[in-house]
Design a protein around this motif. Structure first.
Motif, PDB file in Angstrom:
ATOM      1  N   PRO A 108      -0.559  -3.318 -13.243  1.00  0.00           N
ATOM      2  CA  PRO A 108       0.367  -2.742 -12.563  1.00  0.00           C
ATOM      3  C   PRO A 108       1.332  -3.914 -11.831  1.00  0.00           C
ATOM      4  O   PRO A 108       2.490  -3.664 -11.592  1.00  0.00           O
ATOM      5  CB  PRO A 108       0.061  -1.808 -11.561  1.00  0.00           C
ATOM      6  CG  PRO A 108      -1.339  -2.153 -11.393  1.00  0.00           C
ATOM      7  CD  PRO A 108      -1.873  -2.646 -12.720  1.00  0.00           C
ATOM      8  N   ASN A 109       0.975  -5.053 -11.384  1.00  0.00           N
ATOM      9  CA  ASN A 109       1.760  -6.243 -11.119  1.00  0.00           C
ATOM     10  C   ASN A 109       2.720  -6.825 -12.088  1.00  0.00           C
ATOM     11  O   ASN A 109       3.723  -7.493 -11.742  1.00  0.00           O
ATOM     12  CB  ASN A 109       0.798  -7.115 -10.424  1.00  0.00           C
ATOM     13  CG  ASN A 109       0.037  -6.571  -9.228  1.00  0.00           C
ATOM     14  OD1 ASN A 109       0.643  -5.712  -8.457  1.00  0.00           O
ATOM     15  ND2 ASN A 109      -1.153  -6.922  -9.073  1.00  0.00           N
ATOM     16  N   ILE A 170      15.413   7.048   0.201  1.00  0.00           N
ATOM     17  CA  ILE A 170      15.208   7.974   1.156  1.00  0.00           C
ATOM     18  C   ILE A 170      14.835   7.412   2.630  1.00  0.00           C
ATOM     19  O   ILE A 170      14.227   8.089   3.246  1.00  0.00           O
ATOM     20  CB  ILE A 170      13.769   8.902   0.973  1.00  0.00           C
ATOM     21  CG1 ILE A 170      12.684   8.001   0.509  1.00  0.00           C
ATOM     22  CG2 ILE A 170      14.137   9.746  -0.552  1.00  0.00           C
ATOM     23  CD1 ILE A 170      11.163   8.552   0.352  1.00  0.00           C
ATOM     24  N   CYS A 172      12.845   5.145   3.513  1.00  0.00           N
ATOM     25  CA  CYS A 172      11.365   5.097   4.215  1.00  0.00           C
ATOM     26  C   CYS A 172      10.750   3.607   4.799  1.00  0.00           C
ATOM     27  O   CYS A 172      10.096   3.432   5.745  1.00  0.00           O
ATOM     28  CB  CYS A 172      10.397   5.386   3.103  1.00  0.00           C
ATOM     29  SG  CYS A 172      10.263   4.388   1.733  1.00  0.00           S
ATOM     30  N   LEU A 174       9.730   1.203   3.166  1.00  0.00           N
ATOM     31  CA  LEU A 174       8.667   0.387   2.681  1.00  0.00           C
ATOM     32  C   LEU A 174       9.184  -0.802   2.085  1.00  0.00           C
ATOM     33  O   LEU A 174       8.472  -1.802   2.064  1.00  0.00           O
ATOM     34  CB  LEU A 174       8.010   1.354   1.479  1.00  0.00           C
ATOM     35  CG  LEU A 174       6.768   2.069   1.829  1.00  0.00           C
ATOM     36  CD1 LEU A 174       6.049   2.753   0.648  1.00  0.00           C
ATOM     37  CD2 LEU A 174       5.691   1.386   2.572  1.00  0.00           C
ATOM     38  N   LYS A 177       9.375  -3.546   4.779  1.00  0.00           N
ATOM     39  CA  LYS A 177       8.151  -3.903   5.119  1.00  0.00           C
ATOM     40  C   LYS A 177       7.419  -4.721   4.358  1.00  0.00           C
ATOM     41  O   LYS A 177       6.263  -5.473   4.384  1.00  0.00           O
ATOM     42  CB  LYS A 177       7.373  -2.415   5.423  1.00  0.00           C
ATOM     43  CG  LYS A 177       5.789  -2.561   6.125  1.00  0.00           C
ATOM     44  CD  LYS A 177       5.325  -1.244   6.394  1.00  0.00           C
ATOM     45  CE  LYS A 177       5.756  -0.841   7.698  1.00  0.00           C
ATOM     46  NZ  LYS A 177       5.362  -1.470   8.990  1.00  0.00           N
ATOM     47  N   SER A 178       7.405  -4.598   2.682  1.00  0.00           N
ATOM     48  CA  SER A 178       6.878  -5.096   1.941  1.00  0.00           C
ATOM     49  C   SER A 178       7.100  -6.233   1.177  1.00  0.00           C
ATOM     50  O   SER A 178       6.511  -7.244   0.796  1.00  0.00           O
ATOM     51  CB  SER A 178       6.694  -4.068   0.474  1.00  0.00           C
ATOM     52  OG  SER A 178       6.397  -2.985   0.779  1.00  0.00           O
ATOM     53  N   ILE A 206      10.760  -3.051  -5.849  1.00  0.00           N
ATOM     54  CA  ILE A 206      10.796  -2.100  -7.027  1.00  0.00           C
ATOM     55  C   ILE A 206       9.351  -1.295  -7.271  1.00  0.00           C
ATOM     56  O   ILE A 206       9.431  -0.213  -7.337  1.00  0.00           O
ATOM     57  CB  ILE A 206      11.059  -2.818  -8.386  1.00  0.00           C
ATOM     58  CG1 ILE A 206      12.439  -3.566  -8.172  1.00  0.00           C
ATOM     59  CG2 ILE A 206      11.367  -2.001  -9.539  1.00  0.00           C
ATOM     60  CD1 ILE A 206      12.785  -4.719  -9.484  1.00  0.00           C
ATOM     61  N   LYS A 207       8.249  -2.148  -7.110  1.00  0.00           N
ATOM     62  CA  LYS A 207       7.185  -1.483  -7.317  1.00  0.00           C
ATOM     63  C   LYS A 207       6.572  -0.510  -6.102  1.00  0.00           C
ATOM     64  O   LYS A 207       5.965   0.541  -6.435  1.00  0.00           O
ATOM     65  CB  LYS A 207       6.103  -2.628  -7.251  1.00  0.00           C
ATOM     66  CG  LYS A 207       6.082  -3.469  -8.444  1.00  0.00           C
ATOM     67  CD  LYS A 207       5.073  -4.790  -8.304  1.00  0.00           C
ATOM     68  CE  LYS A 207       5.223  -5.857  -9.267  1.00  0.00           C
ATOM     69  NZ  LYS A 207       4.550  -7.117  -9.125  1.00  0.00           N
ATOM     70  N   VAL A 208       7.117  -0.829  -4.918  1.00  0.00           N
ATOM     71  CA  VAL A 208       6.707  -0.015  -3.645  1.00  0.00           C
ATOM     72  C   VAL A 208       7.636   1.097  -3.540  1.00  0.00           C
ATOM     73  O   VAL A 208       7.151   2.221  -2.929  1.00  0.00           O
ATOM     74  CB  VAL A 208       6.602  -0.997  -2.321  1.00  0.00           C
ATOM     75  CG1 VAL A 208       7.827  -1.082  -1.967  1.00  0.00           C
ATOM     76  CG2 VAL A 208       5.710  -0.391  -1.443  1.00  0.00           C
ATOM     77  N   CYS A 209       8.905   0.942  -4.185  1.00  0.00           N
ATOM     78  CA  CYS A 209       9.820   2.223  -4.010  1.00  0.00           C
ATOM     79  C   CYS A 209       9.253   3.583  -4.216  1.00  0.00           C
ATOM     80  O   CYS A 209       8.931   3.755  -5.654  1.00  0.00           O
ATOM     81  CB  CYS A 209      11.049   1.802  -4.510  1.00  0.00           C
ATOM     82  SG  CYS A 209      12.506   3.082  -4.253  1.00  0.00           S
ATOM     83  N   PRO A 210       9.170   4.661  -3.294  1.00  0.00           N
ATOM     84  CA  PRO A 210       8.480   5.856  -3.811  1.00  0.00           C
ATOM     85  C   PRO A 210       9.591   6.699  -4.721  1.00  0.00           C
ATOM     86  O   PRO A 210       8.881   7.538  -5.398  1.00  0.00           O
ATOM     87  CB  PRO A 210       8.302   6.538  -2.646  1.00  0.00           C
ATOM     88  CG  PRO A 210       8.993   5.807  -1.580  1.00  0.00           C
ATOM     89  CD  PRO A 210       9.501   4.535  -1.958  1.00  0.00           C
ATOM     90  N   THR A 211      10.931   6.391  -4.671  1.00  0.00           N
ATOM     91  CA  THR A 211      11.870   7.025  -5.311  1.00  0.00           C
ATOM     92  C   THR A 211      12.519   6.639  -6.731  1.00  0.00           C
ATOM     93  O   THR A 211      13.339   6.983  -7.336  1.00  0.00           O
ATOM     94  CB  THR A 211      13.050   7.676  -4.472  1.00  0.00           C
ATOM     95  OG1 THR A 211      13.567   6.455  -4.035  1.00  0.00           O
ATOM     96  CG2 THR A 211      12.003   8.656  -3.206  1.00  0.00           C
ATOM     97  N   SER A 212      12.082   5.141  -6.936  1.00  0.00           N
ATOM     98  CA  SER A 212      12.724   4.318  -7.918  1.00  0.00           C
ATOM     99  C   SER A 212      14.203   4.063  -7.660  1.00  0.00           C
ATOM    100  O   SER A 212      14.801   3.792  -8.298  1.00  0.00           O
ATOM    101  CB  SER A 212      12.459   4.851  -9.280  1.00  0.00           C
ATOM    102  OG  SER A 212      11.344   5.317  -9.705  1.00  0.00           O
TER     103      SER A 212
END
Lengths: 316, 74
Positions: A108-109, A170, A172, A174, A177-178, A206-212
């Motif tokens: 996934p990385n 949204i 959030c 993240l 923070k990431s 990009i990887k952490v974004c919950p909504t793409s």
């Protein structure tokens, strides 16, 4: 001269390496990117069992090395490995088998298909004689850089440039923070603010974004050149960004041609030391003529690691 | 709405526990997970998104996050 007992053509690329014992050799196998089918692995195991002494060595550059092979068995070893299309690697002053991380198919990385790049470079450039010294290429799929790309003569590191679809966000927080580089912070409107100067193209946002809402605007390789390890290590430095996967072979070939020319008469000297001698401008200009849109404005010479020397004995 | 508290559970156990909870509910149902700050909130939402669930919201509380998601089709 008597008819040779073995086919000398097999020795040309140099993957047969003399061991301490009489008649014994290590046979280094060609395993680009460290991936192989299980069928091939089984074949290697069978050949090692039949001709070796009960063990193999996993080399630091992702090869399997057959140990204690008698030189009289070379032809049979090559023929039996060939039943699973397994070839022998190289040593000496040649383009070596490229290394790569697992890539992006299952990891996934991974940002870029490093396995595909390693295979392509292996097919097109493996074994090319440099005339001077060894020439190593490595592919890392992301800036975590498990393969230590900057310790290669030409090292590639997967990269993405992020872009935000603010409507999909949204708020959030993240991504901010990431972002370990501090390139993202949350603005007054509760949407992320991007500081491009701090971005290292890792794609964590990009990887952490919950909504793409974050996606990749462009993708490719960050390229560092002039690295090596060994007695006098050098860290390769930045020469290009976002080199597309389909330009990788041409890019390496361009560096290789410059090295072959500039190291003329220098003897057994690695690329990084030639860059230090000739000045980085010379190689950068050469690359700019072929890859103007990817080459950086300026760079620095390959970096000498000062704390490796002097060793205590040298101070006496 | 069901709330599953995954605080104090480390990766990847928290993700596997979330998966097990999701197996027991119908597609289209909304569920909340409480996740610690740090690695859990960076990893678990992304992994659940990869598995085909729809992330609806992620709200920061004191030292933890509330992830709201809708279960995707199998």
């Amino acid at each position: 001269m008597a008819e040779p007992k073995i086919d000398l053509k097999n020795l040309k690329a140099g993957g047969f390496i003399k061991e301490r014992g009489k008649d014994l050799f290590t046979v280094r196998l060609r395993v680009p990117g460290g991936r192989m089918s299980v069928d091939r692995l089984s074949k290697i195991a069978a050949v090692a069992q039949k001709y070796g002494k009960g063990y193999v060595h996993l080399s630091v550059r992702q090869s399997i090395e057959l140990i204690n092979i008698n030189f009289a068995d070379f032809d049979a070893v090559v023929a039996e490995l060939g039943e699973e299309q397994q070839k022998v690697a190289s040593c000496g002053a040649r383009v070596r088998v490229p290394t790569a991380c697992g890539g992006c198919e299952y990891n996934p990385n991974g940002l870029v298909d490093t396995q595909k790049s390693a295979l392509e470079v292996d097919q097109k450039l493996f074994g090319t004689a440099t005339g001077h010294h060894k020439f190593k290429v490595g592919f890392a799929g992301c800036p975590f850089d498990c393969p230590k790309s900057a310790t290669n003569d030409v090292g590639f590191q997967g990269a993405v440039w992020p872009k935000l679809d603010a409507d999909g966000c949204i708020s959030c927080g993240l991504c901010a923070k990431s972002c370990t580089e501090g390139a993202l912070s949350m603005g007054a409107d509760n949407k992320p603010v991007f500081d491009a100067a701090k971005c290292i193209y890792c794609g964590d946002c990009i990887k952490v974004c919950p909504t793409s809402a974050w996606s990749a605007e462009k993708k490719g390789y960050t390229v560092r050149i002039g690295g090596k390890w060994g007695r006098r290590p050098l860290i390769g430095t930045l020469f290009a960004t976002f080199v597309p996967e389909e330009r990788v072979v041409d890019f390496i070939a361009c560096v290789l041609t410059w090295y072959q020319e500039k190291a003329e008469g220098a003897g057994r000297v690695r690329l990084g030391d030639i860059i230090i001698r000739e000045g980085w401008q010379s190689l950068l200009e050469r690359l700019r003529s072929e890859f103007p849109q990817y080459v950086v404005q300026e760079t620095i010479a390959p970096h000498v690691i000062q704390n490796q020397v002097p060793l205590p004995g040298q101070q006496a | 709405m069901q709330t599953i508290d995954l605080r104090g559970v480390t990766c990847p156990t928290n993700f596997v526990m979330a998966k097990l909870e999701l197996e027991d509910i119908e597609a289209g149902t909304t569920i909340e997970f409480l996740l610690d700050d740090g690695e859990p909130v960076k990893n678990v939402p992304r992994s659940l998104k990869d598995e085909g669930h729809k992330l609806l919201a992620l709200q920061e509380k004191d030292e933890y996050y509330v992830l709201t998601l809708e279960k995707g089709e199998d």
